[in-house]
Structure formats: C-alpha cells, structure tokens
Design an enzyme around this catalytic site. Structure first.
Site, PDB file in Angstrom:
ATOM      1  N   ASP A 421       0.856  -1.186   0.000  1.00 36.46           N
ATOM      2  CA  ASP A 421       0.000   0.000   0.000  1.00 36.46           C
ATOM      3  C   ASP A 421       0.893   1.238   0.000  1.00 36.46           C
ATOM      4  OD1 ASP A 421      -2.292   1.535   0.140  1.00 36.46           O
ATOM      5  OD2 ASP A 421      -2.678   1.148   2.258  1.00 36.46           O
ATOM      6  N   GLU A 424       2.729   4.993  -4.046  1.00 37.90           N
ATOM      7  CA  GLU A 424       2.756   5.917  -5.191  1.00 37.90           C
ATOM      8  C   GLU A 424       4.071   6.718  -5.294  1.00 37.90           C
ATOM      9  OE1 GLU A 424      -0.886   4.421  -4.308  1.00 37.90           O
ATOM     10  OE2 GLU A 424       0.137   5.813  -2.970  1.00 37.90           O
ATOM     11  N   ASP A 574      -8.729   3.672  -2.117  1.00 41.27           N
ATOM     12  CA  ASP A 574      -9.586   4.054  -0.989  1.00 41.27           C
ATOM     13  C   ASP A 574     -10.851   4.746  -1.477  1.00 41.27           C
ATOM     14  OD1 ASP A 574      -7.576   3.010   0.509  1.00 41.27           O
ATOM     15  OD2 ASP A 574      -6.854   4.905   1.310  1.00 41.27           O
TER      16      ASP A 574
END
Length: 869
Positions: A421, A424, A574
């Site tokens: 997770d 990015e 999300d």
C-alpha cells in the site's frame, strides 16, 4: 464539472497559442531496410524554447517487430533524455518482419516532419500527426494525432470516469497519487499510457506510449469537428508501440506481449477476502473469522492492515495487541481450516536507531538519498521515514532478507501473500517546505489506539523517535552521476517545470517523494515517480518467490504502471461507501482487466471510507462476486461492514459466494488464458460484439470471462434495472431459461436485494462445480456439472483448465480440456495430464427444451456422448 471544462478549454487554448510558432523538425538521412527505418530529425527553424530548451537533433527509429506490432521511437541524438530502464520494464523482442508482411504501415513526411500509421489491407489511417509540429524540449514533449469524429477511446487509466472516454475538453493526467475517495476527472493511483481505439466494423487498434513521465493527455475537437488526441509530457521520449488488432481482444493480447503476460494467480486467491483497518487486536481479527463461520458465509482469506504493526513499523507486531505467539497461533489455525492470511507492507521505513529493519537497510545502502548523500526523509505511518531505492543493487537482498526473516514459517508469521500500500509513494509531508521531523511530531498520537482516526489532513503518526542519531558527515556521499546514458538531461527544474501537469494533489512533489531525489543509477524521481510502485511490487514478488520458490506469489498493490499485471493484483484504492463509487467500480474493472492487462482486480466491496448502507452493501456483495478479486475492506473510521453485520447482506453474500465458488474453475480457466495468451479475463460487451454500436459506450455491464453477462442494478435503492442484450441467444444463469436478445434494452423489475441479473451467452459451455464449499480447498473436491448453452446455430464450445492450483511451474501436470456440442453430440477432448478423482456428474443442455445426461465421466480422459432427439 462545468468550471473544469472551461479551465481546461482555456488551458488548451493558451497552449495552442504558445507553441504554434515552434518550428518543428525536418527529417533527413532516411535509411530503410526490409523491416526498419531510421532517420535524423533536425530542428527546422529558430528554437521556441517555450517550456524548456528545444533539442536540435533527434533520431527516428521504426521497427516492424511482428506482423501486428509496429514500434516507432523518437529520441534525442545524445541519448541524454531519460528512457524507462530495461530492467524495470523489459522491451519485447523484435521478429524483424518485412514491412510487406506487416498489418500496419509507417509513412513519413520529411519536411515538416510528420508521420502516420495505416492499415496495410484497407489503407485506413489510424494515427496521423500531420497538421501539428512536433515539440521536443528538455522539459516538454508535444505530439498530436488526428482521430475520427466521435471516436471510441478506452484506457489511459487509472481513473474514475466513464470507460469510453469523453472526447470534448477532456484531459487524462498521468501522475500516480494517493487519492482518497477516488476523485473524478483526476489522476489516481496508476499510470497506463495506452489506449484502445475501436472503430466498429473497421476494427480496433491500440497505441502504447512507453513513457513514465508526468503528462497531460488531451482529447478535444475543433468547432468544425476535427478530433484530436494530444500528448503533453514533462520529459522522456516518444516510444510508441502500435498494435494492429483488428479485434478488441486482439489488441489486448498484443499489449500483453509488450508489457508482459499477466501473472498466473493461485486458485485460492479467487476466494472471498475480508479486511478492515481497525481490527485493533488479534482477538478481534480471530472473532471476525469465527463470525463468518457462524453466519455460514465462506471466508477464504483474512487480511492484516497496519493495525498489527508495532508503532506502524514494517516487520513488527505490537507486543500487547498482536503478540507474535498469538499471531502465529491465528495463522496456524487459519491454515488448519484451509484458510489464508495476508499482511500489509508499506514502503516507508521508520528512521529509528534501534529498529533493525532500518539499520540493516542502512548497512545495505538501500534507501533513497538527498543531494548531499544523506538519507532522503519523509513521513508515513511510522513517523519520520526513509524510502527504499528499489533500483539500488542491494535493496532486493535487504528486502528479501526482511521478508524471509519476519515471515519465516518456523519462527515468524507464515503469510500467504503480501500487500503493498502507499506505494505511489504517499508522503505525509505536504510539500517541499516540509520538515519531516516536525511534521511527524505534529502528527503524533498515542501508539495505535483502538480506533485511530484517519483523514487527509491530520494523519496519526505514532511513536516518533527522540533517540535517532543522524549520520556523520564522513558517511555521506552523493549519488548524483554524470548526464547521458538515458538518465535524464542535466540542469532541469525538477520541482516546478514551466509546463504544469494538472496533478490533483498540487505540485509534482506534493504528498509524495520529492522529484529532485536521485536514484542509485543516476535517474531522478522526476522521471521515475510513476514507476515507484512497480519497482516495489517487483521486489516484493521476487522476495516471496525466494521465500517459497515453488509456489505462486500473491502481491496486491495500490500503485501501478504498465506491466503491473505481470507481477501483482490491484485494488482500486480508498473508495467511498456510496452508490456512485459502487457504479464506478465497473468501468474501473473494464479498464484494468480488458485494456491495461491487470486481470486480478476489484474494488473495496461496500466502500473503504464512510458508512456503508445495508442495501448498497447487499448490491455490492453481489457485484463483487463477479469481479476477479473479491474483498470487503473498510477504513478505521468506518463502522464494521462485514457481510454478517446485516441479515440482508448476509443472505446476498451467501448467494453471491455460492455462485462465485461454483464458477471458480470457469474464471480460473480464464485466468490461465490471460496468463498464457493475454486473453481478457473480463470483457466489455463490444469485445464480443464489436460491430454492434449500441455496445460501445456500455460500462454498467460486463462479461465475466467470455460466457457470463453480468448486468447489476446500478441506480440508488432501485429494484429494477434496464440492461442491453445484443442480438443473440442468452440463458438466465439462475433459472437456465432461454432469452432471445434483440439488440435492445430489457428492463427487469422486482430485482430483489439478493438478486443480480446474469446471463449465459449462447454458443458457450460453462463448467461449474455441482455445489459450493466453505473453502476453495474443499471446493476442489466437488464434482462438476457442465452447462451447454447452444447458440443461434445450435452449437457451443467451452473449456476447463485444471492443475494443482498453486505451483509456480506445474510442468506437464495440467489438463486443458475442450468441450464442444454440435447439436447432437457432446465431446470432451484435449490434454489430460492432471490426475484427479473429481468427475463430471451431469451435462445439462439448454434450449427450448432443457435436456441432460447423467454421468459420471472421468476428467482423466476424453469422453463423448450423443443425445437422441
């Protein structure tokens, strides 16, 4: 939305005014071979230097790589401009075919330089830069191609917009960013610079630009209706792969040949998964498993979010709430019950002197460095963190050692997969003025409260260390290297280039790694930002393989780039617990599974943020069961939303999972086709009905595999749905009744909260388990039923792939069985090398009058029978 369109139109107009006087280039020294073309490109006049410095000398390379793939590359003569590293995304090999044998043809205009791509058989122009000048500057590259009027363009993800992209004042921004609530008209977690252009009876083609730099891609038309697509990148080269199709699924398969065939997933990964950020101790997590069992809802996999960590640190467990011995007991119990466990691993590594994962990483020089050679520091869940440099030579060894040590089956936690997770990468430092140490302190909260708050402005950063001693100056060394070797031009503004991409988070470095940070190979985050997640999942996959060399690794990632499907599964980030995000999950599925070649995908079922509504959650439980990756996941501020929380949702979930598990071998077979040929695991309607113009814009229905048309109820609180049935024969999946599609809309009323319309496409054969089971391990012991759904011609075909479900290399121990029905005779043929005791107990033949033939038939050898009418 209207203001955005106005701003975009204004920006595009300003752009046109600012570059219209650029001189473009002139081609010379054109050299043609049987399968190649090379040329020099020289600036045709005075430099315009509008967003950087015009590069005076470029090179053009054209390769007819296969009969259906054409490679066109425009790059700087000095080889200074950044190009994506081969070790990150390996290039496909060229078969060097003759241009006379190729489906696509390259045409060149020398002065002013432009080029076009056309079909060999029809002459139809697919890509044409005539009428606009190429701009190739140090921090800006511009190219425009003409499109037909009212084009059907798909891809260019990740986004939360319609599957068929708008073509008027529409912009796709490619810059990976943490994106809570998946905002519309924005860049999200992944960048995939590939699009599919579908032209009905004329066929489909694909265009992939291998460029990882930030970019704006504009789709627009003039007042006279002339349509165009514009690339506006802040760096890199123009490295195009043109894919001839001609069918939409052909384009998808050809793209997989470029970026890598998808990774084959284990059988168990198609089961139902449960997660929540906020399972605050190991007992709570165990109770969730128990509650699913008590509710008689099958649960395959439990997931551990960051709750399990000590002070939010990777490779630790909270000693009070998730003690190691209790975690080992939980996982051992799950495995005894034939269930699975997956844990989170974030990239931010706590900068703490007594944190062994950090100190071992320091010893390996595994972290990104600032200009002076010190560790680049940011803020993530653990507080002040450093970031792995996944390109550095020792980082893989360090990461593999950490994973092998912490997840050792004998002494640690015997996980079944890893979850990457925040990659990015997400940085809680809002901008380049951030002081990481102060930011971490300002965000500090007591370590891991029972229900820690999570929002976008005040992140909980527990356990900030006060005892960290920085490196001495003698230990520091710069990682900067000389220019050249395709590492990136020197002297660029790596924070605020003159041309601005419309990143919804703000500037390039806002809430992410600073773009001036240099990787170990001399490249910069300015150029490689969009690759950070891809390099992390590559390392994680390799580490899991080192830990269990014979078993297929399972990695789930939030951040993606082209080629991610060859390494990991993806969830859509999300999202929000709203009807809107429920609907958006369908075009997201279509984009990733059919265009971007990331087949193992799905959304957080019932939504991550916000409060899930009972009826919406029931609908989502049904929809999610027909997506390849099926996981219920909620945020820490969201109330519990496990399916058993509501009687209605529990009923819907039982029905959904029962159908999903009975169909699991059907989708596992589709996964095998994707992994071996690139055939899409999910198909938009136009992939199967490419000449039916009514299907081109549909993104509320999809084919699960190539046989099942799923048409979920999509309107808020509705108990009716209008869906499209092409001109073909279909069969209701639930009742097996024949339905004649007439190329029009059908309205289904009284669709209860536990129903979802699903139809079997005529001409297909569907292998199903005769009954479901509580785990996929038990499911594999169930016999099969085979459903024959004759098409308009009375015939049908299908297939079934069988292996052990988990081995990385099954060798010859696999069965690939083809089924056929010619109107009177059913045949099962193919290869039968996977030994199994499972049988086909019945074959059901649909039609005006349903008939069946009782077995059993062995799946270890061919069989057939004739049905007398």
């Amino acid at each position: 939305m209207r203001s955005l369109v106005v701003l975009l139109a204004s920006a595009i107009g300003a752009l046109a005014a600012s570059i219209e006087d650029c001189p473009g280039y002139t081609a010379s020294n054109v050299v043609e071979g049987s399968g190649t073309l090379m040329a020099d490109l020289s600036l045709a006049g005075d430099a315009c230097d509008v967003y950087g410095t015009d590069l005076p000398n470029l090179k053009l390379l054209v390769e007819y790589q296969t009969e259906t793939r054409l490679h066109v590359k425009i790059y700087d003569a000095g080889l200074d401009v950044y190009q994506v590293q081969e070790q990150i995304l390996p290039r496909p090999s060229s078969q060097n075919v003759s241009s006379s044998d190729a489906a696509l043809q390259f045409s060149l205009v020398e002065n002013p330089f432009s080029f076009s791509i056309s079909r060999s058989n029809s002459g139809e122009v697919l890509f044409n830069t005539t009428g606009s000048q190429l701009v190739f500057e140090s921090q800006y590259v511009y190219l425009r191609t003409q499109l037909p009027k009212n084009p059907n363009i798909y891809g260019l993800g990740e986004h939360s917009d319609s599957f068929r992209l708008p073509t008027s004042n529409y912009q796709r921004v490619l810059w990976n960013a943490e994106s809570p609530f998946i905002p519309r008209d924005s860049n999200l977690y992944g960048s995939h610079p590939v699009y599919l252009d579908h032209r009905g009876e004329a066929g489909s083609h694909g265009v992939f630009l291998l460029n990882s730099n930030g970019m704006n891609i504009n789709l627009n038309h003039t007042d006279s209706g002339d349509q165009s697509l514009e690339y506006n990148t802040i760096g890199g080269v123009l490295d195009f792969y043109f894919l001839a199709g001609p069918s939409p699924s052909d384009v998808s398969r050809q793209y997989a040949e470029v970026v890598g065939l998808p990774a084959m997933m284990s059988y168990w990964t198609f089961g139902f998964h449960q997660c929540k950020y906020g399972y605050w101790d190991v007992n709570y997590a165990a109770e969730v498993v128990s509650n699913y069992s008590a509710a008689n809802i099958p649960l395959e996999t439990l997931w551990g979010d960051i709750d399990y960590m000590d002070l939010r640190q990777d490779f630790t467990t909270d000693p009070e709430r998730f003690p190691l011995h209790k975690m080992r007991e939980l996982v051992e119990t799950l495995h005894q019950r034939a269930q699975h466990y997956i844990m989170m691993l974030d990239p931010g590594i706590h900068r703490l002197a007594n944190y062994s994962t950090f100190t071992r990483g320091e010893e390996k020089s595994a972290f990104l460095k600032a200009d002076d050679g010190s560790d680049y520091r940011g803020v993530q869940w653990a507080g002040e963190v450093v970031w792995p440099d996944w390109i550095a030579s020792n980082t893989q060894d360090w990461w593999t050692d950490e994973i092998s040590l912490f997840f050792d089956p004998e002494t640690g936690i015997d996980i079944d997969g890893a979850w990457n997770d925040m990659n990015e990468a997400s940085n809680f430092c809002p901008n380049i003025d951030c002081d990481p140490a102060q930011q971490a302190k300002d965000g500090n909260n007591p370590p891991q409260p029972a229900n820690p708050p999570r929002n976008n402005t005040g992140r909980p950063i527990p356990g900030f260390p006060d005892d960290f001693q920085p490196q001495s100056s003698a230990e520091l060394s710069s990682r900067q290297t000389d220019s050249g070797q395709m590492k990136g031009l020197p002297g660029r503004d790596l924070f605020t280039p003159k041309y601005r991409i419309n990143n919804h988070r703000g500037e390039l470095s806002d809430a992410t790694l600073y773009t001036n940070i240099t990787n170990s190979d001399g490249t910069s985050q300015y150029d490689t930002h969009n690759l950070y997640g891809l390099t992390m999942i590559t390392a994680t996959r390799a580490s899991l393989l080192a830990r269990r060399p014979d078993r297929r690794p399972f990695v789930l990632t939030r951040s993606t780039f082209a080629g991610a499907g060859a390494r990991a599964a993806h969830w859509f980030g999300d999202n929000n617990s709203t009807w809107s995000d429920y609907r958006v999950s369908i075009p997201q599925l279509l984009g990733f599974a059919s265009v971007h070649q990331v087949p193992m995908v799905g959304s957080d079922v019932c939504g991550f943020n916000g409060v899930a509504d009972e009826k919406m959650c029931a609908r989502w439980a049904l929809l999610g069961a027909f997506m390849p990756f099926y996981r219920n996941h909620a945020g820490d501020t969201a109330p519990p939303q496990e399916f058993y929380q509501w009687d209605l949702v529990a009923t819907a979930a039982r029905k959904a999972i029962d159908a999903r598990y009975r169909l699991l071998d059907y989708v596992y077979t589709a996964m095998y086709r994707a992994a071996t040929t690139g055939a899409p695991i999910v198909n938009p309607q136009f992939f199967l009905y490419p000449t039916d113009a009514n299907t081109f814009g549909i993104d509320t229905q999809f084919f699960y595999g190539d046989a099942l048309l799923v048409s979920p109820v999509v309107d808020d609180y509705a108990e009716a749905v209008t869906y499209y049935l092409p001109n073909d024969i279909f069969y209701d999946f639930w009742t097996l009744e024949q339905v004649r599609g007439k190329g029009g809309n059908v309205t289904a009323s009284n669709v209860t909260w536990t129903d979802i319309p699903v139809h079997i496409r005529g001409g297909t054969i569907l292998p199903l388990r005769a009954e479901s089971a509580n785990t996929t391990t038990l499911l594999r012991q169930k016999d099969f039923q085979v459903i024959v759904a004759p098409g308009v011609d009375g015939k049908a075909t299908g297939s079934l792939y069988l292996d052990d479900g988990d081995s990385l290399d099954v060798g010859d121990e696999k069965s690939d069985i083809s089924f056929s029905w010619d109107g009177t005779t059913f045949k099962a043929d193919g290869t039968f090398e996977y030994a199994t005791d499972v049988m086909v107990e019945k074959v059901v033949i649909l039609g005006d009058e349903q008939t069946s033939r009782e077995g059993p038939w062995s799946l270890n050898e061919p069989f057939e029978f004739a049905l007398n009418k």
